[in-house]
Design an enzyme around this catalytic site. Structure first.
Site, PDB file in Angstrom:
ATOM      1  N   LYS A 142       0.854  -1.199   0.000  1.00  0.00           N
ATOM      2  CA  LYS A 142       0.000   0.000   0.000  1.00  0.00           C
ATOM      3  C   LYS A 142       0.875   1.229   0.000  1.00  0.00           C
ATOM      4  O   LYS A 142       1.548   1.544   0.980  1.00  0.00           O
ATOM      5  CB  LYS A 142      -0.928   0.038   1.221  1.00  0.00           C
ATOM      6  CG  LYS A 142      -1.881   1.228   1.141  1.00  0.00           C
ATOM      7  CD  LYS A 142      -2.443   1.601   2.463  1.00  0.00           C
ATOM      8  CE  LYS A 142      -2.286   2.996   2.968  1.00  0.00           C
ATOM      9  NZ  LYS A 142      -1.937   4.104   2.138  1.00  0.00           N
ATOM     10  N   GLU A 194       9.082   0.079  11.293  1.00  0.00           N
ATOM     11  CA  GLU A 194      10.188   1.035  11.129  1.00  0.00           C
ATOM     12  C   GLU A 194       9.590   2.419  11.330  1.00  0.00           C
ATOM     13  O   GLU A 194       8.886   2.918  10.453  1.00  0.00           O
ATOM     14  CB  GLU A 194      10.785   0.936   9.713  1.00  0.00           C
ATOM     15  CG  GLU A 194      11.414  -0.392   9.378  1.00  0.00           C
ATOM     16  CD  GLU A 194      12.692  -0.654  10.160  1.00  0.00           C
ATOM     17  OE1 GLU A 194      13.238   0.284  10.756  1.00  0.00           O
ATOM     18  OE2 GLU A 194      13.112  -1.813  10.176  1.00  0.00           O
ATOM     19  N   CYS A 227      13.622   9.684   8.436  1.00  0.00           N
ATOM     20  CA  CYS A 227      13.410   9.072   9.755  1.00  0.00           C
ATOM     21  C   CYS A 227      14.690   9.093  10.579  1.00  0.00           C
ATOM     22  O   CYS A 227      14.645   9.128  11.792  1.00  0.00           O
ATOM     23  CB  CYS A 227      12.895   7.655   9.591  1.00  0.00           C
ATOM     24  SG  CYS A 227      13.932   6.705   8.498  1.00  0.00           S
ATOM     25  N   GLU A 262       9.190  14.742  17.082  1.00  0.00           N
ATOM     26  CA  GLU A 262       9.756  14.694  15.733  1.00  0.00           C
ATOM     27  C   GLU A 262       9.124  15.796  14.861  1.00  0.00           C
ATOM     28  O   GLU A 262       7.910  15.878  14.761  1.00  0.00           O
ATOM     29  CB  GLU A 262       9.452  13.314  15.128  1.00  0.00           C
ATOM     30  CG  GLU A 262      10.215  13.028  13.861  1.00  0.00           C
ATOM     31  CD  GLU A 262       9.825  11.687  13.226  1.00  0.00           C
ATOM     32  OE1 GLU A 262       8.658  11.274  13.342  1.00  0.00           O
ATOM     33  OE2 GLU A 262      10.712  11.084  12.589  1.00  0.00           O
TER      34      GLU A 262
HETATM   35  P1  NAD Z   1       2.051   7.765   8.677  1.00  0.00           P
HETATM   36  O1  NAD Z   1       2.306   6.864   9.832  1.00  0.00           O
HETATM   37  O2  NAD Z   1       1.029   8.839   8.811  1.00  0.00           O
HETATM   38  O3  NAD Z   1       1.605   6.934   7.383  1.00  0.00           O
HETATM   39  C1  NAD Z   1       2.327   5.832   6.926  1.00  0.00           C
HETATM   40  C2  NAD Z   1       1.415   4.910   6.143  1.00  0.00           C
HETATM   41  O4  NAD Z   1       0.454   4.355   7.047  1.00  0.00           O
HETATM   42  C3  NAD Z   1       0.618   5.581   5.019  1.00  0.00           C
HETATM   43  O5  NAD Z   1       0.600   4.711   3.899  1.00  0.00           O
HETATM   44  C4  NAD Z   1      -0.776   5.706   5.608  1.00  0.00           C
HETATM   45  O6  NAD Z   1      -1.804   5.699   4.650  1.00  0.00           O
HETATM   46  C5  NAD Z   1      -0.850   4.449   6.467  1.00  0.00           C
HETATM   47  N1  NAD Z   1      -1.853   4.507   7.542  1.00  0.00           N
HETATM   48  C6  NAD Z   1      -2.327   5.604   8.184  1.00  0.00           C
HETATM   49  N2  NAD Z   1      -3.259   5.245   9.105  1.00  0.00           N
HETATM   50  C7  NAD Z   1      -3.363   3.892   9.044  1.00  0.00           C
HETATM   51  C8  NAD Z   1      -4.142   2.929   9.763  1.00  0.00           C
HETATM   52  N3  NAD Z   1      -5.013   3.298  10.708  1.00  0.00           N
HETATM   53  N4  NAD Z   1      -3.976   1.614   9.462  1.00  0.00           N
HETATM   54  C9  NAD Z   1      -3.084   1.235   8.520  1.00  0.00           C
HETATM   55  N5  NAD Z   1      -2.337   2.100   7.796  1.00  0.00           N
HETATM   56  C10 NAD Z   1      -2.470   3.416   8.051  1.00  0.00           C
HETATM   57  O7  NAD Z   1       3.485   8.347   8.310  1.00  0.00           O
HETATM   58  P2  NAD Z   1       3.826   9.501   7.284  1.00  0.00           P
HETATM   59  O8  NAD Z   1       3.372  10.803   7.868  1.00  0.00           O
HETATM   60  O9  NAD Z   1       3.382   9.105   5.929  1.00  0.00           O
HETATM   61  O10 NAD Z   1       5.448   9.414   7.338  1.00  0.00           O
HETATM   62  C11 NAD Z   1       6.201  10.025   8.333  1.00  0.00           C
HETATM   63  C12 NAD Z   1       6.592   9.078   9.442  1.00  0.00           C
HETATM   64  O11 NAD Z   1       7.269   7.931   8.930  1.00  0.00           O
HETATM   65  C13 NAD Z   1       7.593   9.742  10.369  1.00  0.00           C
HETATM   66  O12 NAD Z   1       7.283   9.471  11.713  1.00  0.00           O
HETATM   67  C14 NAD Z   1       8.916   9.087   9.988  1.00  0.00           C
HETATM   68  O13 NAD Z   1       9.906   9.156  10.945  1.00  0.00           O
HETATM   69  C15 NAD Z   1       8.490   7.711   9.640  1.00  0.00           C
HETATM   70  N6  NAD Z   1       9.505   7.055   8.781  1.00  0.00           N
HETATM   71  C16 NAD Z   1      10.244   6.020   9.279  1.00  0.00           C
HETATM   72  C17 NAD Z   1      11.226   5.418   8.508  1.00  0.00           C
HETATM   73  C18 NAD Z   1      12.055   4.253   9.028  1.00  0.00           C
HETATM   74  O14 NAD Z   1      12.582   3.497   8.219  1.00  0.00           O
HETATM   75  N7  NAD Z   1      12.214   4.071  10.312  1.00  0.00           N
HETATM   76  C19 NAD Z   1      11.428   5.856   7.207  1.00  0.00           C
HETATM   77  C20 NAD Z   1      10.675   6.917   6.740  1.00  0.00           C
HETATM   78  C21 NAD Z   1       9.694   7.497   7.534  1.00  0.00           C
END
Ligand code: NAD
Length: 487
Positions: free
Chosen positions: A173, A248, A282, A379
């Site tokens: 997704k 992650e 991240c 963050e």
């Molecule tokens: P997010 O958690 O809002 O969304 C991530 C994904 O989860 C999206 O595809 C979203 O549609 C989906 N999602 C949202 N609600 C959901 C639910 N209830 N059930 C299932 N899926 C759902 O994150 P974002 O704002 O897109 O990205 C930023 C975050 O990602 C930051 O906290 C960042 O640090 C983290 N990040 C981590 C890494 C890593 O490898 N550790 C890498 C990049 C980003």
């Protein structure tokens, strides 16, 4: 408007509904995207299950699987520039970075292509003379992969590569923000010749599509990258299908600079750590922990570098900091910055959101010494650095570990024994010494605490997409003795 489809069971489809994608550099709609809802999620998960147990994929040797992944790697390399331009257009991430990163994504697929036929079972030295016992390693099952908007091709490659090597099938997704490159990547999956249903790529909103996918009864494992709050939803969803999870998540990573460090090099690494990718990383080294005796000198150096950064259009090769991916992100950063300034944090540079179109935010440095600033805890996921200083090594370590996160960290020192003490003492999944923001398919990546669990990269990631089956074979022709005694 450019139009995209998603990919289920080997077919490109329009989706149950449509929604627009906004170009972050202009704030204007530029693409028309398919939205998957529960029905499409169900079709994709069923297709993945069919492919896992009944299709051509289930009959392939591991070497044949590896060859398909090699073909995919070659296609990614050949299409890297096109994919990079799409990612830059859809997320605002600068072209300088997306072109290099996507060319490297091909190497991730190559690495896992090579691993496909090196995943071995084992023979157990069992304590019974008439038994042969061994472990088979089998694919864990249908995997749901949920990725965030930043670096979707990279963050999906570290999941798709090892899962394919292990023989899994999957539903990926893409984020609702900036999914165009991943939808385009589906064409390469198709062209490489993977059987229908092995890799399904959809996009849609988190609360509908993401939730339906992560709790789907056919899903055995959920590989998630995103924020901790969403991770909690994923884990709650997994109470329904009892899927295993790898998470992650985000970070508030410490970047420690001692007085004996090469300051020019440390300052460049700090710029890479917090301003590259407009801070939307991240592993961003968002807490600078600097030895007090060099704090002023180091901040002056850093301020000069921050102010010299070329902010501009993301598709321009000369640009170093582009727009943030969404207006939501721009508003979040501005609000957290305001709260931090109200708490007493002092602005060293940046801070003022420019007018005009696009979701821009300037490189910003906050001096937080002696202040209980929310910027040290939360963050930003943006180009904002918070600075504190220390006198002693133990104080530096305590500050580094003063976080609920634990993804990455950086240590800059010329003192070898001190570097070793900090490597052991820092509670984070990655410690970079005299460098920052380096990655490789060969090196595992992942966090402690609120930064999640599970590792991506390396052989271990491929093994995480397998489950073992224990086989018992009796080698004696004698009748089975006393059936009422467990043997
Ligand atoms: P997010 O958690 O809002 O969304 C991530 C994904 O989860 C999206 O595809 C979203 O549609 C989906 N999602 C949202 N609600 C959901 C639910 N209830 N059930 C299932 N899926 C759902 O994150 P974002 O704002 O897109 O990205 C930023 C975050 O990602 C930051 O906290 C960042 O640090 C983290 N990040 C981590 C890494 C890593 O490898 N550790 C890498 C990049 C980003």
């Amino acid at each position: 408007m450019q139009r995209f489809q998603y990919y289920i069971d080997g077919q490109f489809l329009d989706g149950e509904a449509r929604f627009p994608s906004v170009d972050p550099a202009t704030g204007k709609e530029w693409a028309d995207l398919p939205e998957a809802r529960e029905g499409d999620v169900d079709r994709a998960a069923n297709a993945a299950e069919q492919a896992l147990y009944n299709g051509a994929w289930s009959k392939m040797t591991a070497t044949q699987r590896g060859k398909l992944i090699y073909r995919l790697a070659d296609l990614v390399a050949a299409n890297a520039q096109k994919l990079a331009e799409l990612e830059t257009r859809d997320t605002g991430k600068i072209i300088r970075e997306t072109s290099a990163q996507i060319a490297y994504v091909a190497d991730y697929y190559r690495y896992y292509a090579g691993i496909a036929d090196k995943i071995e079972g084992s023979y157990l030295p069992i304590d019974k003379p008439d038994m042969d016992v061994w472990l088979r390693r089998e694919p864990i099952g249908v995997v749901a992969m949920v990725v965030p908007w930043n670096s979707q091709l990279f963050l999906s490659a570290v999941k798709i590569g090892p899962a394919l090597a292990a023989g899994c099938t999957m539903v990926v997704k893409a984020s609702e923000d900036g999914p165009a490159p991943l939808l385009e990547f589906a064409r390469l999956i198709h062209e490489a010749g993977f059987p229908a249903g092995v890799v399904n790529i959809i996009t849609g909103f988190g609360a509908s599509c993401g939730a339906a996918l992560s709790r789907h009864p056919k899903v055995a494992h959920v590989a998630f990258t995103g924020g901790p709050e969403t991770a909690r939803h994923i884990v709650r969803n997994s109470a329904e299908n009892l899927a295993s999870t790898s998470l992650e998540l985000g970070g508030k990573s410490p970047f420690i600079v001692f007085a004996d460090a090469d300051l020019e090099s440390a300052a460049n690494a700090q710029v890479a750590g917090i301003f590259a990718a407009t801070g939307q990383s991240c592993v961003a080294g968002s807490r600078l922990i600097v030895e007090r005796s060099i704090k002023d000198e180091f901040l002056t150096l850093l301020k000069g570098k921050a102010e010299a950064i070329r902010i501009g259009a993301p598709l321009d090769m000369a640009t170093e900091v582009g727009p943030l991916a969404t207006r939501r992100q721009q508003e979040h950063i501005a609000a957290l910055l305001d709260k931090s300034l109200q708490s007493g944090a002092r602005l060293v540079t940046g801070g003022h959101r420019p007018g005009g179109e696009g979701y821009y935010f300037p490189p910003t440095i906050l001096d937080c010494d002696g202040v209980n600033s929310p910027s040290l805890v939360n963050e930003f996921f943006g180009p904002v650095l918070s600075v504190v200083s220390f006198e002693t090594e133990s104080e530096a370590l305590a500050l580094a570990n003063d976080t609920q996160y634990g993804l990455a960290s950086g240590v800059f020192t010329q003192n070898l024994t001190r570097a070793h003490r900090l490597m052991k003492g820092i509670r984070a999944g990655i410690v970079w010494v005299n460098t920052y923001r380096a990655v490789s398919p060969i090196a595992p990546f992942g966090g402690f605490g609120l930064s999640g669990h599970g590792r991506e990269g390396g052989m271990a990631a491929a093994l995480d997409y397998t489950r073992t089956k224990t086989i018992w074979l009796r080698t004696s022709d004698d009748p089975i003795p006393d059936p009422f005694v467990m043997r």
